[in-house]
Write a protein that holds these residues in place. Structure first.
Motif, PDB file in Angstrom:
ATOM      1  N   PHE A  85      52.896  35.316  29.554  1.00  0.00           N
ATOM      2  CA  PHE A  85      52.220  35.582  30.824  1.00  0.00           C
ATOM      3  C   PHE A  85      50.755  35.932  30.617  1.00  0.00           C
ATOM      4  N   LEU A  86      49.950  35.567  31.600  1.00  0.00           N
ATOM      5  CA  LEU A  86      48.574  36.042  31.639  1.00  0.00           C
ATOM      6  C   LEU A  86      48.397  36.666  33.020  1.00  0.00           C
ATOM      7  N   VAL A  87      48.074  37.968  33.054  1.00  0.00           N
ATOM      8  CA  VAL A  87      47.900  38.648  34.336  1.00  0.00           C
ATOM      9  C   VAL A  87      46.440  39.067  34.453  1.00  0.00           C
ATOM     10  N   ARG A  88      45.800  38.648  35.533  1.00  0.00           N
ATOM     11  CA  ARG A  88      44.407  39.034  35.754  1.00  0.00           C
ATOM     12  C   ARG A  88      44.256  39.594  37.167  1.00  0.00           C
ATOM     13  N   ALA A  89      43.292  40.470  37.316  1.00  0.00           N
ATOM     14  CA  ALA A  89      43.098  41.086  38.637  1.00  0.00           C
ATOM     15  C   ALA A  89      41.663  40.907  39.092  1.00  0.00           C
ATOM     16  N   SER A  90      41.476  40.769  40.405  1.00  0.00           N
ATOM     17  CA  SER A  90      40.126  40.765  40.982  1.00  0.00           C
ATOM     18  C   SER A  90      40.183  41.602  42.259  1.00  0.00           C
ATOM     19  N   TYR A  91      39.036  42.133  42.655  1.00  0.00           N
ATOM     20  CA  TYR A  91      39.010  43.027  43.813  1.00  0.00           C
ATOM     21  C   TYR A  91      37.687  42.821  44.528  1.00  0.00           C
ATOM     22  N   LEU A  92      37.739  42.385  45.774  1.00  0.00           N
ATOM     23  CA  LEU A  92      36.489  42.149  46.504  1.00  0.00           C
ATOM     24  C   LEU A  92      36.525  42.843  47.846  1.00  0.00           C
ATOM     25  N   GLU A  93      35.361  43.022  48.424  1.00  0.00           N
ATOM     26  CA  GLU A  93      35.321  43.516  49.801  1.00  0.00           C
ATOM     27  C   GLU A  93      34.391  42.646  50.623  1.00  0.00           C
ATOM     28  N   ILE A  94      34.686  42.588  51.910  1.00  0.00           N
ATOM     29  CA  ILE A  94      33.780  41.883  52.827  1.00  0.00           C
ATOM     30  C   ILE A  94      33.151  42.977  53.677  1.00  0.00           C
ATOM     31  N   TYR A  95      31.872  43.197  53.438  1.00  0.00           N
ATOM     32  CA  TYR A  95      31.175  44.261  54.148  1.00  0.00           C
ATOM     33  C   TYR A  95      30.003  43.626  54.870  1.00  0.00           C
ATOM     34  N   ASN A  96      29.915  43.829  56.176  1.00  0.00           N
ATOM     35  CA  ASN A  96      28.849  43.212  56.980  1.00  0.00           C
ATOM     36  C   ASN A  96      28.762  41.700  56.737  1.00  0.00           C
ATOM     37  N   GLU A  97      29.903  41.047  56.672  1.00  0.00           N
ATOM     38  CA  GLU A  97      29.978  39.594  56.419  1.00  0.00           C
ATOM     39  C   GLU A  97      29.387  39.182  55.074  1.00  0.00           C
ATOM     40  N   GLU A  98      29.321  40.123  54.143  1.00  0.00           N
ATOM     41  CA  GLU A  98      28.879  39.795  52.786  1.00  0.00           C
ATOM     42  C   GLU A  98      30.020  40.083  51.837  1.00  0.00           C
ATOM     43  N   ILE A  99      30.178  39.177  50.846  1.00  0.00           N
ATOM     44  CA  ILE A  99      31.266  39.402  49.887  1.00  0.00           C
ATOM     45  C   ILE A  99      30.712  40.112  48.661  1.00  0.00           C
ATOM     46  N   ARG A 100      31.369  41.183  48.246  1.00  0.00           N
ATOM     47  CA  ARG A 100      30.936  41.945  47.074  1.00  0.00           C
ATOM     48  C   ARG A 100      32.098  42.092  46.101  1.00  0.00           C
ATOM     49  N   ASP A 101      31.725  42.109  44.831  1.00  0.00           N
ATOM     50  CA  ASP A 101      32.741  42.256  43.788  1.00  0.00           C
ATOM     51  C   ASP A 101      32.901  43.744  43.468  1.00  0.00           C
ATOM     52  N   LEU A 102      34.043  44.305  43.809  1.00  0.00           N
ATOM     53  CA  LEU A 102      34.244  45.751  43.604  1.00  0.00           C
ATOM     54  C   LEU A 102      34.446  46.098  42.129  1.00  0.00           C
ATOM     55  N   LEU A 103      34.663  45.087  41.300  1.00  0.00           N
ATOM     56  CA  LEU A 103      34.848  45.345  39.868  1.00  0.00           C
ATOM     57  C   LEU A 103      33.712  44.747  39.043  1.00  0.00           C
ATOM     58  N   GLY A 104      32.712  44.211  39.711  1.00  0.00           N
ATOM     59  CA  GLY A 104      31.604  43.547  39.005  1.00  0.00           C
ATOM     60  C   GLY A 104      30.588  44.540  38.469  1.00  0.00           C
ATOM     61  N   SER A 105      29.634  44.012  37.678  1.00  0.00           N
ATOM     62  CA  SER A 105      28.620  44.906  37.101  1.00  0.00           C
ATOM     63  C   SER A 105      27.649  45.354  38.198  1.00  0.00           C
ATOM     64  N   ASP A 106      27.416  44.492  39.202  1.00  0.00           N
ATOM     65  CA  ASP A 106      26.573  44.899  40.324  1.00  0.00           C
ATOM     66  C   ASP A 106      27.396  44.769  41.618  1.00  0.00           C
ATOM     67  N   THR A 107      27.865  45.900  42.114  1.00  0.00           N
ATOM     68  CA  THR A 107      28.776  45.847  43.265  1.00  0.00           C
ATOM     69  C   THR A 107      28.046  45.569  44.578  1.00  0.00           C
ATOM     70  N   LYS A 108      26.716  45.537  44.534  1.00  0.00           N
ATOM     71  CA  LYS A 108      25.969  45.262  45.783  1.00  0.00           C
ATOM     72  C   LYS A 108      25.557  43.786  45.881  1.00  0.00           C
ATOM     73  N   GLN A 109      25.790  43.040  44.804  1.00  0.00           N
ATOM     74  CA  GLN A 109      25.381  41.633  44.804  1.00  0.00           C
ATOM     75  C   GLN A 109      26.232  40.806  45.781  1.00  0.00           C
ATOM     76  N   ARG A 110      25.580  39.916  46.542  1.00  0.00           N
ATOM     77  CA  ARG A 110      26.313  39.065  47.491  1.00  0.00           C
ATOM     78  C   ARG A 110      26.893  37.862  46.769  1.00  0.00           C
ATOM     79  N   LEU A 111      28.164  37.634  46.960  1.00  0.00           N
ATOM     80  CA  LEU A 111      28.782  36.464  46.311  1.00  0.00           C
ATOM     81  C   LEU A 111      29.018  35.362  47.342  1.00  0.00           C
TER      82      LEU A 111
END
Ligand code: ADP
Ligand code: MG
Length: 480
Positions: free
Chosen positions: A130-156
């Motif tokens: 098995f390979l288990v990976r996790a990702s976590y994002l939020e949509i704030y003010n219609e912008e997508i941000r990576d909650l686990l990224g190095s810059d959590t304010k960057q728009r994806l």
């Protein structure tokens, strides 16, 4: 795999301190056996309560553990894409349900429970990597941000891929090996979430968040062949669905709220269009949230929606709107799909079709089953799609199944014809035998008559004591 409805359950939390201080009355009640929820309009004593039925109802005393075991556990099997998401106004218990608390253990949330469940399954699986990976994002003010990224304010950015579907470019993926690692990751993401104080909930989440567990496995069968599959579990925690005047929001909070409402009304429109059945166009593109949930609503995912409610009379409008929303979502049909190596998937489908055809040949299928089977096989290749430049794998597969079915049908026809021929031959033989017997009998009677004795005509003969009857007993039974 056939279509199935989105599963919808409702959960009602106890009155909170603020509601108690305001001497709020309870307007929500439930019949847990019948999975019914009732809501009374405050002050309208003569009006009967409005009634809704769901796949599950959880009242103020029911804990997350019970809810998970009854409704989420069966969905969190390893092989299918699935989504669990929580809808409701701010402070109704969405995060409490999804994230939960560590004490008491029975109120641990759906997300950590899903981790434990998945790792338990992994430990029990044999000959599988098995390979288990996790990702976590939020949509704030219609912008997508990576909650686990190095810059959590960057728009994806959102991208679309013909096979992968809609995905978030550059979203970080984190390999996890244990429940503990998953918990640390989710805690990190949780701390990065945009929360802001509102009157309704001091830790109110001002964003929608999607935590995803990506699973890939490679299993080796007895002949040494490898089979690959991939699955995803999306756990969605939505921001509040209340009217803005309620939250006392101004300035930045109000701007956030407008965006939250934009996504939620887009979600409402998508649900309406899906349920309506007549709309060809589903407005997934109207918000980031609906684009990301495209597979969960009307797509190929198995989906569980948990609608969270406050029981208080001052939240009557919001609770009623949540109940109506949830009630509509029940009618959405998805077609869950097993995500495996296309070759394996094709083989699996062939095996299933062959099983059905076998049942058909041995007479185990009803005429209705047969019509469904044939409709499923032939309808989509009819003129509805006349000008496709090339045949798709699905069409090729259908063509193959059709050929297979026709081959079997013609074999069956040949067997039937042979059977008919042998029956006709048998009847000819009987007729020949009968006439030969009649002629022998008449010559015997003639001989006996000339010797002065006769065969008795009736009365004392038992059926098979008579030669003629004996003969017919022997020949007629196998035919009849
Ligand atoms: P939301 O995410 O919907 O805005 P929360 O999950 O943060 O709301 O819940 C608001 C408050 O209500 C929290 O303090 C939480 O502990 C409490 N709460 C929510 N649901 C329940 C429940 N079923 N039982 C007890 N407390 C609850
Ligand atoms: Mg929340």
């Amino acid at each position: 795999m056939g279509s199935e409805s989105v599963k919808v359950v409702v959960r009602c939390r106890p009155l909170n301190d603020r509601e108690k201080a305001l001497s709020c009355k309870m307007v929500l009640s439930m019949d847990l056996q019948r999975c019914q929820c009732f809501i009374e309009k405050p002050g309208a004593v003569d009006e009967p309560p409005k009634q809704f039925t769901f796949d599950g109802t959880y009242y103020i005393d029911q804990e997350t553990e019970q809810m998970y075991n009854e409704i989420a556990y069966p969905l969190v099997e390893v092989r299918i894409q699935r989504d669990n998401f929580a809808y409701g106004q701010t402070g109704s218990g969405k995060s409490f349900t999804m994230q939960g608390v560590s004490e008491p253990a029975t109120q641990k949330g759906v997300i950590p429970r899903a981790f434990e469940h998945i790792f338990e399954n992994i430990q029990c699986a044999e000959n599988t990597k098995f390979l288990v990976r996790a990702s976590y994002l939020e949509i704030y003010n219609e912008e997508i941000r990576d909650l686990l990224g190095s810059d959590t304010k960057q728009r994806l950015e959102l991208k679309e891929h013909p096979e992968r579907g809609v995905y978030v470019r550059d979203l970080s993926m984190h390999t996890v090996h244990s429940v503990g690692e998953c918990e640390r990751i989710i805690e990190k993401g949780w701390r990065n979430r945009a929360v802001g104080y509102t009157l309704m909930n001091k830790d109110s989440s001002r964003s929608h968040s999607i935590f995803t567990i990506h699973l890939e496995s490679c299993s080796t069968d007895s002949s040494g062949q490898d089979h690959l599959w991939a699955g995803k579990l999306n756990l969605v925690d939505l921001a509040g669905s209340e009217r803005q005047s309620k939250t006392g929001a101004t300035g930045e909070r109000l701007r956030e709220a407008t965006k939250i409402n934009l996504s939620l009304s887009a979600l409402g429109n998508v649900i309406s269009a899906l349920v309506d059945g007549r709309s060809r166009y589903i407005p997934y593109r109207d918000s980031k949230l609906t684009r990301l949930l495209q597979d969960s609503l009307g797509g190929n995912t198995r989906t569980l929606m948990i609608a969270c409610l406050s029981p208080a009379d001052n939240n009557y409008e919001e609770s009623l709107s949540t109940l109506r929303y949830a009630n509509r979502a029940k009618s959405i049909q998805n077609r869950p799909r097993i995500n495996e190596d296309p070759k394996d998937a094709l083989l699996r489908e062939y095996q299933e079709e062959i099983k059905k055809l076998r049942a058909l040949l041995t007479g185990q299928l009803s005429t209705a089953d047969l019509s469904t089977l044939l409709a499923g096989q032939f309808s989509e290749s009819s003129p509805a799609v006349p000008s496709r430049p090339q045949s798709t794998p699905t069409e090729e597969k259908k063509e193959k199944i059709k050929e297979e079915y026709e081959e079997r049908l013609s074999k069956l026809q040949a067997e039937y014809n042979a059977e008919q021929e042998s029956k006709a031959k048998l009847q000819e033989d009987i007729a020949a035998l009968r006439s030969s017997y009649e002629s022998k009998l008449s010559s015997l009677e003639k001989a006996q008559a000339s010797r002065g004795s006769s065969v008795p005509k009736n009365g004392n003969r038992t059926p098979c004591a008579n030669n003629r009857t004996k003969l017919f007993c022997r020949w007629i039974l196998p035919i009849g």
